[in-house]
Design an enzyme around this catalytic site. Sequence first.
Site, PDB file in Angstrom:
ATOM      1  N   ASP A 167     -22.018   5.876  18.760  1.00  0.00           N
ATOM      2  CA  ASP A 167     -22.375   5.746  20.178  1.00  0.00           C
ATOM      3  C   ASP A 167     -21.194   5.167  20.960  1.00  0.00           C
ATOM      4  O   ASP A 167     -21.241   5.053  22.188  1.00  0.00           O
ATOM      5  CB  ASP A 167     -23.664   4.934  20.371  1.00  0.00           C
ATOM      6  CG  ASP A 167     -23.561   3.511  19.860  1.00  0.00           C
ATOM      7  OD1 ASP A 167     -22.527   3.161  19.258  1.00  0.00           O
ATOM      8  OD2 ASP A 167     -24.524   2.740  20.058  1.00  0.00           O
ATOM      9  N   GLU A 227     -19.134  -4.984  10.831  1.00  0.00           N
ATOM     10  CA  GLU A 227     -18.167  -5.003  11.941  1.00  0.00           C
ATOM     11  C   GLU A 227     -17.914  -6.428  12.427  1.00  0.00           C
ATOM     12  O   GLU A 227     -18.861  -7.215  12.601  1.00  0.00           O
ATOM     13  CB  GLU A 227     -18.711  -4.149  13.106  1.00  0.00           C
ATOM     14  CG  GLU A 227     -17.788  -4.162  14.317  1.00  0.00           C
ATOM     15  CD  GLU A 227     -18.103  -3.097  15.361  1.00  0.00           C
ATOM     16  OE1 GLU A 227     -19.039  -2.307  15.159  1.00  0.00           O
ATOM     17  OE2 GLU A 227     -17.385  -3.070  16.382  1.00  0.00           O
TER      18      GLU A 227
HETATM   19  O1  KIV Z   1     -20.184   3.660  17.503  1.00  0.00           O
HETATM   20  C1  KIV Z   1     -19.289   3.528  16.658  1.00  0.00           C
HETATM   21  O2  KIV Z   1     -18.217   4.138  16.714  1.00  0.00           O
HETATM   22  C2  KIV Z   1     -19.535   2.603  15.554  1.00  0.00           C
HETATM   23  C3  KIV Z   1     -18.378   2.227  14.692  1.00  0.00           C
HETATM   24  C4  KIV Z   1     -17.465   1.363  15.445  1.00  0.00           C
HETATM   25  C5  KIV Z   1     -18.802   1.625  13.424  1.00  0.00           C
HETATM   26  O3  KIV Z   1     -20.638   2.167  15.387  1.00  0.00           O
END
Ligand code: KIV
Length: 268
Positions: free
Chosen positions: A43, A182
């Site tokens: 997202d 993260e």
């Molecule tokens: O939305 C995204 O790109 C993510 C990654 C940063 C893990 O959730």
Amino acid sequence: MQTINTYKAMKKKGEKIAMITAYDYPSGKFVEEAQVDIILIGDSLGMVVLGYEDTLQVSVEDIIHHCKATRRGAKNTFIVADMPFMSYHLSLEETKRNAARLIIEGNANAVKLEGGSSSRIEAIKAIVDCEIPVIAHLGLTPQSVLQMGGYKIQGKRESNYIKILEQAKSIEKAGAFMLVLEGIPEKLGKEISETLLIPTIGIGAGRFTDGQVLVYHDLLGMFDEPPKFVKVYRKMNKEIIDNVKTYVNEVKSNKFPTKQHVYFVHEK
Ligand code: KIV
């Protein structure tokens, strides 16, 4: 094509997993050609593709749209689609319906959702019960930006460290096949990775997770001032601007098109 068992086997063998985001036909094609192990329709597309301030405005329709485009470029790579903000918060019925739409309409192989609270654990169980593979996401979860008061590293204080570790264990028990970590201290990333049997994928979670994920636009240097955890492999934004500038200058100075770019009447 990979399956969820591919990643379990990779963890067992100590083989690192390379995940990257992609959002459209060309990026899907490029990352498949580069032989990534797993593609995430993050997202984050709200920020890096649609230009929003955060990920909160991304809809299920947005993810489906970008997932379908990516799939057309990456026919043979496992794709996981992010469940956007509020698509798994209201009821288990809505959660299951939205997860199923990402699989059926988006052509994804799995879904990802953020958080480890008891309601998130119930959401993971409900989706897995529909036979849909789930990836969980802990630590700095961008959909919690308002609650966190900004994008803040999580798990630095002992109580928060323990909470994230315990949530990771519950996520594994609930049936998730992978966990994204993260924005947490390296020590916590290592401890979770050593504790769980399912693979962990880090982004700003240190060197000892079972794999890494980066946002496509970040590693290609599309934007200035990326976060500390990003490695910019090539600064593409300047290159793109320079190429377009050259084109503009050549049009204005009659250097483009030349004879080699035009059609002639008797040409075969
Ligand atoms: O939305 C995204 O790109 C993510 C990654 C940063 C893990 O959730």
